[in-house]
Design a protein around this motif. Structure first.
Motif, PDB file in Angstrom:
ATOM      1  N   TYR A   1       0.827  -1.337   0.045  1.00 28.91           N
ATOM      2  CA  TYR A   1       0.148   0.001   0.180  1.00 28.91           C
ATOM      3  C   TYR A   1       0.826   1.325  -0.062  1.00 28.91           C
ATOM      4  O   TYR A   1       0.631   2.148  -0.934  1.00 28.91           O
ATOM      5  CB  TYR A   1      -1.023  -0.024   1.332  1.00 28.91           C
TER       6      TYR A   1
ATOM      7  N   VAL B   1       2.470   1.891  -3.473  1.00 24.06           N
ATOM      8  CA  VAL B   1       1.440   2.463  -4.275  1.00 24.06           C
ATOM      9  C   VAL B   1       1.087   3.759  -3.998  1.00 24.06           C
ATOM     10  O   VAL B   1       0.993   4.495  -5.143  1.00 24.06           O
ATOM     11  CB  VAL B   1       0.214   1.332  -4.558  1.00 24.06           C
ATOM     12  N   LYS B   2       0.967   4.119  -2.934  1.00 23.97           N
ATOM     13  CA  LYS B   2       0.462   5.368  -2.596  1.00 23.97           C
ATOM     14  C   LYS B   2       1.559   6.268  -3.193  1.00 23.97           C
ATOM     15  O   LYS B   2       1.443   7.624  -3.637  1.00 23.97           O
ATOM     16  CB  LYS B   2       0.487   5.570  -0.921  1.00 23.97           C
ATOM     17  N   LYS B   3       2.866   5.997  -2.931  1.00 23.32           N
ATOM     18  CA  LYS B   3       3.947   6.809  -3.408  1.00 23.32           C
ATOM     19  C   LYS B   3       4.006   6.904  -5.204  1.00 23.32           C
ATOM     20  O   LYS B   3       4.430   8.176  -5.273  1.00 23.32           O
ATOM     21  CB  LYS B   3       5.348   6.486  -2.934  1.00 23.32           C
ATOM     22  N   SER B   4       3.524   6.170  -5.680  1.00 18.27           N
ATOM     23  CA  SER B   4       3.528   6.332  -7.142  1.00 18.27           C
ATOM     24  C   SER B   4       2.327   6.603  -7.687  1.00 18.27           C
ATOM     25  O   SER B   4       2.282   6.945  -8.804  1.00 18.27           O
ATOM     26  CB  SER B   4       3.698   4.522  -7.518  1.00 18.27           C
ATOM     27  N   VAL B   5       1.267   6.930  -6.795  1.00 15.77           N
ATOM     28  CA  VAL B   5       0.053   7.531  -7.412  1.00 15.77           C
ATOM     29  C   VAL B   5       0.469   9.049  -8.061  1.00 15.77           C
ATOM     30  O   VAL B   5      -0.124   9.208  -9.237  1.00 15.77           O
ATOM     31  CB  VAL B   5      -1.110   7.337  -6.409  1.00 15.77           C
ATOM     32  N   PRO B   6       0.717   9.839  -7.474  1.00 15.59           N
ATOM     33  CA  PRO B   6       1.260  11.030  -7.956  1.00 15.59           C
ATOM     34  C   PRO B   6       1.767  10.975  -9.413  1.00 15.59           C
ATOM     35  O   PRO B   6       1.301  11.712 -10.367  1.00 15.59           O
ATOM     36  CB  PRO B   6       1.775  11.913  -7.153  1.00 15.59           C
TER      37      PRO B   6
ATOM     38  N   ALA C   1       1.602   8.549 -11.376  1.00 20.26           N
ATOM     39  CA  ALA C   1       0.850   7.806 -12.437  1.00 20.26           C
ATOM     40  C   ALA C   1      -0.104   8.716 -12.873  1.00 20.26           C
ATOM     41  O   ALA C   1      -0.719   8.744 -14.163  1.00 20.26           O
ATOM     42  CB  ALA C   1       0.091   6.674 -11.929  1.00 20.26           C
ATOM     43  N   ARG C   2      -1.046   9.506 -11.855  1.00 22.24           N
ATOM     44  CA  ARG C   2      -1.820  10.578 -12.266  1.00 22.24           C
ATOM     45  C   ARG C   2      -1.359  11.529 -13.285  1.00 22.24           C
ATOM     46  O   ARG C   2      -2.107  12.099 -14.237  1.00 22.24           O
ATOM     47  CB  ARG C   2      -2.257  11.244 -10.842  1.00 22.24           C
TER      48      ARG C   2
END
Length: 103
Positions: free
Chosen positions: A34, A37-42, A44-45
């Motif tokens: 988690y 993935v939380k660190k990779s979200v910005p 990816a967005r």
């Protein structure tokens, strides 16, 4: 009498510990995933918005080209100002040499 009771309690404790330990390991692994993935979200967005912007730009250019083609077709061509095209002339077949000699 105490030895079998201690052995049973030990086995029950091991089974409970095994279940709790595996659940704890699964929870730690899930938490680590988690956080990753939380660190990779910005990132990816941001990538997703760049791709959407590129597709939108391409669709806009194609739409403008189509509108321009429709407007050009609706305006008509300049053929009306040039006048009617000449019609092909009908020519009679030329007489053969034998027909000329018989005159």
């Amino acid at each position: 009498m105490e030895r079998p009771l201690i052995a049973v309690l030990l086995v029950v404790g091991l089974l409970i510990g095994l279940g709790v330990g595996s659940a704890y390991t699964r929870a730690r692994r899930g938490w680590a995933d988690y956080q990753t993935v939380k660190k990779s979200v910005p990132g990816a967005r941001k990538t997703a918005w760049l791709l959407i912007r590129a597709v939108t730009t391409k669709v806009g250019v194609i739409a403008l080209l189509l509108v321009g083609a429709v407007a050009y077709a609706a305006a008509g061509s300049d053929d009306e100002t040039a006048g009617p095209a000449p019609s092909p002339s009908v020519t009679s077949p030329s007489p053969s040499p034998s027909e000329r000699a018989g005159r």
